[in-house]
Design a protein around this motif. Structure first.
Motif, PDB file in Angstrom:
ATOM      1  N   PHE A 178      70.371  -6.720  54.963  1.00  0.00           N
ATOM      2  CA  PHE A 178      70.272  -6.979  56.478  1.00  0.00           C
ATOM      3  C   PHE A 178      71.801  -7.571  56.971  1.00  0.00           C
ATOM      4  O   PHE A 178      71.611  -8.031  58.067  1.00  0.00           O
ATOM      5  N   PHE A 179      72.813  -7.449  56.327  1.00  0.00           N
ATOM      6  CA  PHE A 179      74.029  -7.723  56.649  1.00  0.00           C
ATOM      7  C   PHE A 179      75.232  -6.576  56.295  1.00  0.00           C
ATOM      8  O   PHE A 179      75.775  -6.677  55.571  1.00  0.00           O
ATOM      9  N   PRO A 180      74.954  -5.233  57.036  1.00  0.00           N
ATOM     10  CA  PRO A 180      75.424  -4.226  56.535  1.00  0.00           C
ATOM     11  C   PRO A 180      77.115  -4.329  56.703  1.00  0.00           C
ATOM     12  O   PRO A 180      77.701  -5.534  57.578  1.00  0.00           O
ATOM     13  N   GLU A 181      77.827  -3.664  55.912  1.00  0.00           N
ATOM     14  CA  GLU A 181      79.127  -3.885  56.064  1.00  0.00           C
ATOM     15  C   GLU A 181      79.910  -3.535  57.460  1.00  0.00           C
ATOM     16  O   GLU A 181      79.371  -2.926  58.222  1.00  0.00           O
ATOM     17  N   PRO A 182      81.155  -4.119  57.501  1.00  0.00           N
ATOM     18  CA  PRO A 182      81.856  -4.198  58.927  1.00  0.00           C
ATOM     19  C   PRO A 182      81.998  -2.637  59.551  1.00  0.00           C
ATOM     20  O   PRO A 182      82.303  -2.376  60.633  1.00  0.00           O
ATOM     21  N   ARG A 183      82.261  -1.635  58.511  1.00  0.00           N
ATOM     22  CA  ARG A 183      82.444  -0.342  58.990  1.00  0.00           C
ATOM     23  C   ARG A 183      81.386   0.361  59.663  1.00  0.00           C
ATOM     24  O   ARG A 183      81.807   1.192  60.314  1.00  0.00           O
ATOM     25  N   THR A 184      80.127  -0.265  59.539  1.00  0.00           N
ATOM     26  CA  THR A 184      78.963   0.131  60.298  1.00  0.00           C
ATOM     27  C   THR A 184      79.059  -0.542  61.565  1.00  0.00           C
ATOM     28  O   THR A 184      77.939  -0.373  62.517  1.00  0.00           O
ATOM     29  N   ALA A 185      79.845  -1.085  62.194  1.00  0.00           N
ATOM     30  CA  ALA A 185      79.927  -2.177  63.334  1.00  0.00           C
ATOM     31  C   ALA A 185      79.555  -1.309  64.632  1.00  0.00           C
ATOM     32  O   ALA A 185      79.839  -0.197  64.767  1.00  0.00           O
ATOM     33  N   GLY A 226      82.158   6.609  69.803  1.00  0.00           N
ATOM     34  CA  GLY A 226      81.890   7.943  69.730  1.00  0.00           C
ATOM     35  C   GLY A 226      80.649   8.324  70.796  1.00  0.00           C
ATOM     36  O   GLY A 226      79.812   7.289  70.706  1.00  0.00           O
ATOM     37  N   ASN A 227      80.605   9.391  71.185  1.00  0.00           N
ATOM     38  CA  ASN A 227      79.499   9.769  72.211  1.00  0.00           C
ATOM     39  C   ASN A 227      78.054   9.506  71.676  1.00  0.00           C
ATOM     40  O   ASN A 227      77.123   9.216  72.147  1.00  0.00           O
ATOM     41  N   ASP A 228      77.921   9.790  70.197  1.00  0.00           N
ATOM     42  CA  ASP A 228      76.586   9.694  69.628  1.00  0.00           C
ATOM     43  C   ASP A 228      75.961   8.250  69.694  1.00  0.00           C
ATOM     44  O   ASP A 228      75.081   8.333  69.112  1.00  0.00           O
ATOM     45  N   SER A 229      77.033   7.442  69.693  1.00  0.00           N
ATOM     46  CA  SER A 229      76.333   5.962  69.250  1.00  0.00           C
ATOM     47  C   SER A 229      76.709   5.292  70.534  1.00  0.00           C
ATOM     48  O   SER A 229      76.471   4.201  70.533  1.00  0.00           O
ATOM     49  N   MET A 230      77.065   5.647  71.611  1.00  0.00           N
ATOM     50  CA  MET A 230      76.942   5.220  73.005  1.00  0.00           C
ATOM     51  C   MET A 230      76.015   4.622  73.380  1.00  0.00           C
ATOM     52  O   MET A 230      74.751   4.930  73.414  1.00  0.00           O
ATOM     53  N   TYR A 231      75.962   3.217  73.687  1.00  0.00           N
ATOM     54  CA  TYR A 231      74.957   2.232  74.262  1.00  0.00           C
ATOM     55  C   TYR A 231      73.598   2.051  73.482  1.00  0.00           C
ATOM     56  O   TYR A 231      72.601   1.955  73.735  1.00  0.00           O
ATOM     57  N   PHE A 232      73.839   2.284  72.107  1.00  0.00           N
ATOM     58  CA  PHE A 232      72.816   2.061  71.093  1.00  0.00           C
ATOM     59  C   PHE A 232      72.973   0.688  70.592  1.00  0.00           C
ATOM     60  O   PHE A 232      74.000   0.235  70.058  1.00  0.00           O
ATOM     61  N   TYR A 233      71.975  -0.041  70.440  1.00  0.00           N
ATOM     62  CA  TYR A 233      71.916  -1.336  69.735  1.00  0.00           C
ATOM     63  C   TYR A 233      71.452  -1.172  68.433  1.00  0.00           C
ATOM     64  O   TYR A 233      70.657  -0.357  67.943  1.00  0.00           O
ATOM     65  N   HIS A 234      72.236  -1.660  67.595  1.00  0.00           N
ATOM     66  CA  HIS A 234      71.584  -1.668  66.019  1.00  0.00           C
ATOM     67  C   HIS A 234      71.699  -3.053  65.589  1.00  0.00           C
ATOM     68  O   HIS A 234      72.649  -3.781  65.179  1.00  0.00           O
ATOM     69  N   PRO A 235      70.274  -3.612  65.569  1.00  0.00           N
ATOM     70  CA  PRO A 235      70.007  -5.018  65.346  1.00  0.00           C
ATOM     71  C   PRO A 235      70.826  -5.390  63.684  1.00  0.00           C
ATOM     72  O   PRO A 235      70.278  -4.676  62.941  1.00  0.00           O
ATOM     73  N   GLY A 236      71.366  -6.261  63.868  1.00  0.00           N
ATOM     74  CA  GLY A 236      72.100  -6.799  62.316  1.00  0.00           C
ATOM     75  C   GLY A 236      73.322  -6.417  62.031  1.00  0.00           C
ATOM     76  O   GLY A 236      73.967  -6.816  61.016  1.00  0.00           O
ATOM     77  N   ARG A 237      73.878  -5.210  62.719  1.00  0.00           N
ATOM     78  CA  ARG A 237      75.155  -4.879  62.707  1.00  0.00           C
ATOM     79  C   ARG A 237      76.287  -5.696  63.212  1.00  0.00           C
ATOM     80  O   ARG A 237      75.849  -6.546  64.224  1.00  0.00           O
TER      81      ARG A 237
END
Length: 493
Positions: A139-146, A153-164
């Motif tokens: 539930f507390f993923p590593e900072p590298r997944t921030a 990058g374009n593939d992650s634009m505007y996506f919320y990732h709860p808990g990151r």
């Protein structure tokens, strides 16, 4: 004659003045009177039956009308079907496979036995709170997944990732815990205020709660609710004056800001306390700009009552309200603010008495007031409840848990988070963002944000106390997603 007053029916015995039964005499000498009286009796009962069924039908029609009203098209005239199509992506029910038995701990079992710890198996929540647990890492993923709005990058634009970890536009973790968002009409900008916990976590004493010295209230600005620019600490802690409310050794929590259209001031309310949580007060600060600096004014116990977890709410008519946990967190109070928003009036109501709810987050939709609250379990997550009222001052009724998706453990822990604010989406009628904190008591600066879509519509799981089992309220739903984003064009949909 009044139809509700039934004359004595001749079908029943009557007593004469002398006490003798006169049924036979009346039946023999007045057959027409007997028939008329029986007819009146039957007709009155038919009228009463029709009245009861008519009232029942009226109640059903009223509730149907309320449900239809909640589903009416918005003022732009766009059909409800188009609106629902836009929201379909947000309302996908996403399940989670989660092992109920906690993952094996990395702690040395010999050391655990030597200390005599944990005579019974740890619960998932216990493992979640333990930084040495493998469950904790889930539930507390590593900072590298921030979440990185600049280099994601374009593939992650505007996506919320709860808990990151969530980075600002400078590439640093956002520090805005227990906060809320203000939309500023003048600049058409969102401002996110919250506790800056960028300090060392420690205990004031052996039995004290985990804490961080007061840094202050941070402010971030955004146009799209995803990329946030750090506007700095707009209300700072006090390092020298030990008698000041904001001295670093005290507590500043749950700051919220609203704009006063009459005075042109931005007003901040917050929970002010000492390290032992015995002060139980609110604090007030004010600024000419949404980015501060805010000038601290004073603290007080509103209505001479304890105040801990709190929020403020500005209604459509400009009136504002303070909502706070009181009486050892056993009940909630709500009171109207003065016209300048700098104090409370004497008008106060108590509600959810003996329910032990905190972390109130209030919002409004279609003339109905809704609120999300949490239980009182310290840093440990618990089950959220939704509440509704036709008047902001109550009475308030409980609708049940709003959480949808995940699994039983996720829903019973509000997705391992605690409510702090519900943000209306200006372009999507009936849609909101549920803002919550996933607290990390062993390292509070690393607490995470859980933002999820919240919608209002449909029938609630539980009937309200005074609804006569009819669905007077619409359901409040918070949908779990591992990854989600707002639909394209949501600002002008």
């Amino acid at each position: 004659s009044a139809p509700w007053i039934n004359p004595p029916c001749a079908c029943q015995p009557e007593r004469m003045s002398g006490g003798s039964m006169a049924m036979g005499a009346r039946s023999k000498h007045h057959p027409k009177s007997l028939a008329l009286r029986c007819y009146c009796y039957a007709a009155s009962h038919r009228s009463l039956t029709l009245l009861v069924w008519g009232l029942a039908a009226l109640v059903v029609l009223l509730n149907f009308h309320l449900l239809v009203t909640h589903g009416k098209d918005d003022q732009s005239g766009r059909p409800r079907e188009i609106h629902r199509a836009i929201l379909r992506e947000l309302e996908v029910v996403e399940e989670e496979r989660f092992q109920v038995t906690p993952a094996r701990s990395r702690r040395n079992p010999r050391a655990v036995r030597r200390k005599g710890e944990h005579t019974k198996p740890l619960s998932v929540v216990d493992e979640f709170l333990d930084e040495s647990s493998a469950v904790h890492d889930m539930f507390f993923p590593e900072p590298r997944t921030a979440i990185d709005p600049v280099h994601g990058g374009n593939d992650s634009m505007y996506f919320y990732h709860p808990g990151r970890v969530w980075l600002d536009t400078d590439g640093k973790p956002i520090q805005a815990h227990g906060g809320g968002v203000l939309y500023d009409e003048r600049t058409e900008t969102y401002f996110w205020y919250g506790e800056n916990k960028d300090g060392k976590t420690y205990k004031a004493h052996s039995k004290g709660a985990d804490r961080v010295d007061i840094v202050g209230v941070s402010c971030y600005s955004s146009k799209d609710l995803w990329a946030w620019k750090n506007e700095g600490v707009v209300l700072r802690g006090e390092k020298k004056n030990v008698t000041h409310d904001l001295h670093v050794s005290n507590v500043l929590e749950r700051p919220k800001v609203i704009y006063n259209d009459r005075t042109g001031k931005y007003v901040m309310w917050m929970h002010i306390d000492d390290a032992n949580y015995t002060k139980a007060s609110v604090g007030v600060a004010v600024s000419d700009s949404p980015t501060g600096p805010f000038s601290y004014l004073y603290s007080k116990r509103p209505h001479d009552c304890e105040s801990r977890d709190m929020t403020i709410f500005k209604d459509d008519n400009g009136k504002a309200y303070l909502i706070y946990s009181s009486e050892d967190n056993s009940e909630l109070h709500i009171g109207q603010l003065t016209d300048d928003y700098l104090d409370v009036t004497d008008d106060m109501r108590r509600f959810l008495i003996a329910q032990h709810r905190e972390a109130p987050s209030l919002f409004k939709f279609d003339g109905t007031y809704y609120m999300i609250t949490s239980g009182c379990t310290g840093w440990a997550p618990n089950t959220a409840l939704a509440h509704a009222a036709t008047s902001v001052m109550g009475p308030w009724e409980t609708l049940g848990s709003p959480c949808v998706g995940g699994n039983d453990i996720f829903r019973s822990t509000t997705f391992f988070s605690q409510s702090t604010f519900v943000l209306p989406l200006r372009g999507l009628r009936g849609s909101f963002i549920f803002m919550a904190d996933r607290w990390n008591p062993s390292d509070l600066r690393d607490s995470r944000y859980v933002w999820l879509p919240l919608t209002v519509g449909g029938v609630p799981d539980e009937a309200a106390d005074y609804s006569f089992m009819f669905p007077l309220w619409s359901r409040v739903s918070i949908y779990w997603h591992r990854r989600w984003r707002l639909p394209e064009g949501w600002t002008d949909s």
